[in-house]
Design a protein around this motif. Sequence first.
Motif, short mmCIF file in Angstrom:
data_model
loop_
_atom_site.label_atom_id
_atom_site.label_comp_id
_atom_site.label_asym_id
_atom_site.label_seq_id
_atom_site.Cartn_x
_atom_site.Cartn_y
_atom_site.Cartn_z
N PRO A 1 16.90 43.65 -64.79
CA PRO A 1 17.13 44.53 -66.04
C PRO A 1 17.28 45.74 -65.45
N PHE A 2 17.57 46.81 -66.52
CA PHE A 2 18.10 48.12 -66.54
C PHE A 2 16.71 49.07 -66.09
N ASN A 3 15.49 48.41 -66.93
CA ASN A 3 14.44 49.55 -67.02
C ASN A 3 13.75 49.74 -65.88
N CYS B 1 12.46 44.91 -56.38
CA CYS B 1 11.33 45.04 -55.27
C CYS B 1 10.35 43.53 -55.48
N TRP B 2 9.71 43.32 -56.87
CA TRP B 2 9.31 42.07 -56.93
C TRP B 2 9.89 40.87 -56.18
N MET B 3 11.04 40.90 -56.03
CA MET B 3 11.89 39.68 -55.54
C MET B 3 12.43 39.68 -54.03
N ALA C 1 28.04 41.02 -64.80
CA ALA C 1 27.06 40.81 -65.92
C ALA C 1 27.08 39.25 -66.14
N HIS C 2 27.56 38.98 -67.29
CA HIS C 2 27.46 37.65 -67.65
C HIS C 2 28.04 36.48 -66.73
N ASP C 3 29.23 36.90 -66.26
CA ASP C 3 30.05 36.21 -65.38
C ASP C 3 29.55 35.78 -63.94
N GLY D 1 14.43 39.99 -67.68
CA GLY D 1 15.28 40.63 -68.84
C GLY D 1 14.67 40.37 -70.01
N SER D 2 15.75 40.17 -71.01
CA SER D 2 15.44 40.02 -72.41
C SER D 2 14.99 38.55 -72.72
N GLN D 3 14.27 38.26 -73.90
CA GLN D 3 14.01 37.07 -74.20
C GLN D 3 14.90 36.08 -74.26
N ALA E 1 11.54 33.08 -65.29
CA ALA E 1 12.20 33.92 -65.89
C ALA E 1 11.28 34.63 -66.83
N LEU E 2 11.07 36.07 -66.47
CA LEU E 2 10.11 36.72 -66.87
C LEU E 2 11.05 37.57 -68.11
N ALA E 3 10.31 37.61 -69.33
CA ALA E 3 11.09 37.76 -70.61
C ALA E 3 10.77 39.19 -71.50
N GLY E 4 10.87 39.18 -72.59
CA GLY E 4 10.43 40.37 -73.57
C GLY E 4 9.24 40.50 -73.84
N ALA E 5 8.84 41.47 -74.65
CA ALA E 5 7.35 41.83 -75.09
C ALA E 5 7.37 42.41 -76.38
N LYS E 6 6.05 42.14 -76.65
CA LYS E 6 5.46 43.23 -78.07
C LYS E 6 4.23 43.25 -77.91
N ALA F 1 3.85 37.43 -75.55
CA ALA F 1 2.47 37.58 -75.11
C ALA F 1 2.59 37.95 -73.61
N ASN F 2 3.00 39.21 -73.37
CA ASN F 2 3.12 39.74 -72.22
C ASN F 2 1.94 40.60 -71.53
N GLY F 3 1.47 41.50 -72.55
CA GLY F 3 0.46 42.23 -72.33
C GLY F 3 -0.47 42.53 -73.54
N HIS G 1 6.62 33.10 -75.25
CA HIS G 1 8.17 33.49 -75.15
C HIS G 1 8.47 34.88 -74.22
N SER G 2 7.15 35.34 -73.52
CA SER G 2 7.42 36.22 -72.39
C SER G 2 7.80 35.77 -71.24
N PHE G 3 7.71 34.48 -70.99
CA PHE G 3 7.91 34.02 -69.74
C PHE G 3 8.22 32.59 -69.87
P1 NAD Z 1 19.12 41.94 -70.41
O1 NAD Z 1 18.50 40.66 -70.79
O2 NAD Z 1 20.18 42.53 -71.20
O3 NAD Z 1 19.55 41.97 -68.96
C1 NAD Z 1 18.94 41.37 -67.90
C2 NAD Z 1 20.05 40.77 -67.03
O4 NAD Z 1 20.55 39.68 -67.46
C3 NAD Z 1 21.03 41.95 -66.41
O5 NAD Z 1 21.18 41.70 -65.01
C4 NAD Z 1 22.22 41.31 -67.41
O6 NAD Z 1 23.26 41.51 -66.57
C5 NAD Z 1 22.01 39.86 -67.39
N1 NAD Z 1 22.67 39.54 -68.69
C6 NAD Z 1 22.44 40.12 -69.88
N2 NAD Z 1 23.07 39.43 -70.78
C7 NAD Z 1 23.27 38.30 -70.30
C8 NAD Z 1 24.11 36.90 -70.99
N3 NAD Z 1 24.47 36.89 -72.08
N4 NAD Z 1 24.29 35.98 -70.03
C9 NAD Z 1 23.98 36.14 -68.85
N5 NAD Z 1 23.42 37.10 -68.19
C10 NAD Z 1 23.11 38.24 -68.94
O7 NAD Z 1 17.65 42.86 -70.13
P2 NAD Z 1 17.76 44.52 -70.00
O8 NAD Z 1 18.20 44.96 -71.41
O9 NAD Z 1 18.49 44.77 -68.89
O10 NAD Z 1 16.19 44.68 -69.93
C11 NAD Z 1 15.20 44.84 -70.88
C12 NAD Z 1 14.60 43.66 -71.20
O11 NAD Z 1 13.82 43.00 -69.95
C13 NAD Z 1 13.46 43.85 -72.35
O12 NAD Z 1 13.60 42.79 -73.02
C14 NAD Z 1 12.27 43.84 -71.33
O13 NAD Z 1 11.05 43.49 -72.09
C15 NAD Z 1 12.39 42.93 -70.19
N6 NAD Z 1 11.68 43.04 -69.08
C16 NAD Z 1 10.64 42.16 -68.94
C17 NAD Z 1 9.88 42.33 -67.88
C18 NAD Z 1 8.67 41.29 -67.51
O14 NAD Z 1 8.47 41.38 -66.66
N7 NAD Z 1 8.47 40.28 -68.43
C19 NAD Z 1 10.16 43.33 -67.02
C20 NAD Z 1 10.95 44.24 -67.19
C21 NAD Z 1 11.95 44.23 -68.17
#
Ligand code: NAD
Length: 485
Positions: free
Chosen positions: A152-154, A161-163, A209-211, A229-231, A250-255, A413-415, A458-460
Motif C-alpha cells: 500500500p501507499f501508507n 520490508c515486512w516481505m 496497479a490493477h493489471d 492494503g484496503s479491505q 492478505a492484511l487489510a483495513g482497520a477501525k 479487528a486490527n488493533g 475483516h482486517s486479515f
Molecule cells: P489499496 O488497497 O488501494 O492498494 C494496495 C495495493 O493494491 C496497491 O499496490 C494497489 O496497486 C493494489 N490495488 C488497488 N486496487 C486494486 C484493485 N482493484 N485490484 C487489484 N489491485 C489493486 O490500499 P492503499 O490505499 O494503498 O493503502 C491503504 C489501506 O491499506 C488501508 O485500508 C490500510 O488500513 C491498509 N493497510 C493495512 C495494513 C495492515 O497491516 N493491516 C498495513 C498498512 C495499510
Amino acid sequence: MTEQLKQLNNLIGGKWVPSSSSHSETVFNPATGEAIHSVPLSTFEDIDQAVQAARVAFGTWSKTPVPKRTRILFKYQQLLVEHWEELAHLVTLENGKSYDDAYGEVQRGIENVEFAAGAPTLMMGSQLPDIATNMESGMYRYPVGVVAGITPFNFPMMVPCWMFPLAIACGNTFILKPSERTPLLAQRLAELFADAGLPDGVLNIVHGAHDAVNGILEHPSIAAISFVGSQPVAKYVYEKAAAHGKRVQALAGAKNHTIVLPDADLEEAVRGITAAAFGSAGERCMACAVVVAVGEIADSLIDGLNQAASALKMGDGSDRSVQLGPVIRQSHKEKTLKYIESGQKEGATLLRDGRKDMPVSEDDGYFVGATIFTDVNTHMSIWKDEIFAPVLSVMRAQTLDEAIAIANQSEFANGACIYTDSASAIRKFREEIDAGMLGVNIGVPAPMAFFPFSGWKHSFYGDLHANGRDGVEFYTHRKMVTSRL
Ligand code: NAD
C-alpha cells in the motif's frame, strides 16, 4: 505534463527496463501537489518477464548456503542505516508524512532486515532421534519458490520490508509490486540491496496497479503472495490467489478503538491518542479512529483532545516542526470531506472541524485539518467505515464491558488500545477484545519485526500473519523425513 516527467523503470533480472505498457500514472508530492515522477502501469507481460527472471535466479539463490545469503542482508542493513535520512526524506516526499514519522518508519523497515538476517537460526528444522525403535523423524525447511508482494501507499518502506528481506533470506526470489502512489522508495530499496551484493533476479520490481496485480494473482509460477492494503482489495486478492492455488496472506483495513477508563493518566491518554489519530494524517492501519471514553473522564478527555488537535502544526512534512502532513491524494481528501459531511448529516457533533484549517488554494497540497466528532454511534458511517484520514470519533460508555462491546461490533479487528491504571481492567480488555494488536497505555501498538503482526476479522485474510516466526512459516515449505536406520 506527464510526458516531461521521468518515467520509472521496472527491475527485472538485475536490469532497470522500461515497462511494455503505454499507460502510466503521475506520482505527486502530496504536500505541494507537484508532479514528481511518472509510474508505468505494467502489464501481464512485464510480470511474466519478472517471473522468468525470478525463476532463473531461484535455481542458484535457493541453493546458496543460508549464512552466505544472510551475509548480504547484514551488508544491506549497514547500507540502510547509512542512508537512513535519505530514505526518510523520500518517504516524506512521496507519502507526505512528517519527517519524524518517516524516520521511525525507516527504523521499522531496518528491524525487519535485522530479523531476516537471523535466517540460519530461524530456518532450522527439528528432529526426534527415537520416534520408534531404530527410527528417527526430522523436519526440514525449504523456500517455496517465486514469491510476490503487493504493498500500500501508507508505509512505502516498512511494509515492503515486512516481505522481501525475510522471503529472500529464506531462499525465495521475489517480485515487489509497490503502490503506484508511492513507488520511489521501493526503487531505492532495490538499488541498495543490489549494492549490498544481492544477485540479479533475486529481487525484481514491477510497477503498476490493477493489471499488474491481476498478472501476479494469475501467474502459474508464483507460489505465494503477501498483500497489504484496503479491505475490499485484500479480500479479492485472497480469494483470487487461493483460487489459483497460491499460498496467500492478505492484511487489510482497520477501525481501531481506544478505550479510556476513569483512572487513566489523562495527559498521557491525550498525548498518545492525538499522535495515534492524527500522526501520518490518520493514514496508518494502526491509527486510532474511535475513542470510547468510560464514565466521568469523558468531558476532560474531549477537552484535552480538542486542545491538542488545535495545537498541531499542519504543513509540508519536510519542515521538521510539522506534525500533521497531507493525505495522499486530492481524491482521498475529497472522500474525507464527504465523510465529514455525512457525520454531520447523521447527527454526530462536529467538535473540531478540520476543514477550517485547510489551505485556501487547491494547489497547495491535499491537507485536511484534525477533525473530531463526538456523540457518535454505531449506526453512523463515520463509525463503521475506515476513513483513513485525520478524523477521530469519540463515543461514551458507562462501563468497560460496554466499551468492549462497542469495539467488538466493528467488522474490523486490527488493533485496540486501553488507557488505565487497573491490572484487572487490562486483563479483562486483553481477554475480551476482538483485535490482534493490543496496546496498553500507548497510542499505537506498532508491528514489530520479531513478532507476528496479526489483525482479525475483516482486517486479515489468511492463516499465517506477517513478520516474526509466522513470516518464516509463510515463506518456507516443510518436509518430514522418517528413517529406519
Ligand atoms: P489499496 O488497497 O488501494 O492498494 C494496495 C495495493 O493494491 C496497491 O499496490 C494497489 O496497486 C493494489 N490495488 C488497488 N486496487 C486494486 C484493485 N482493484 N485490484 C487489484 N489491485 C489493486 O490500499 P492503499 O490505499 O494503498 O493503502 C491503504 C489501506 O491499506 C488501508 O485500508 C490500510 O488500513 C491498509 N493497510 C493495512 C495494513 C495492515 O497491516 N493491516 C498495513 C498498512 C495499510
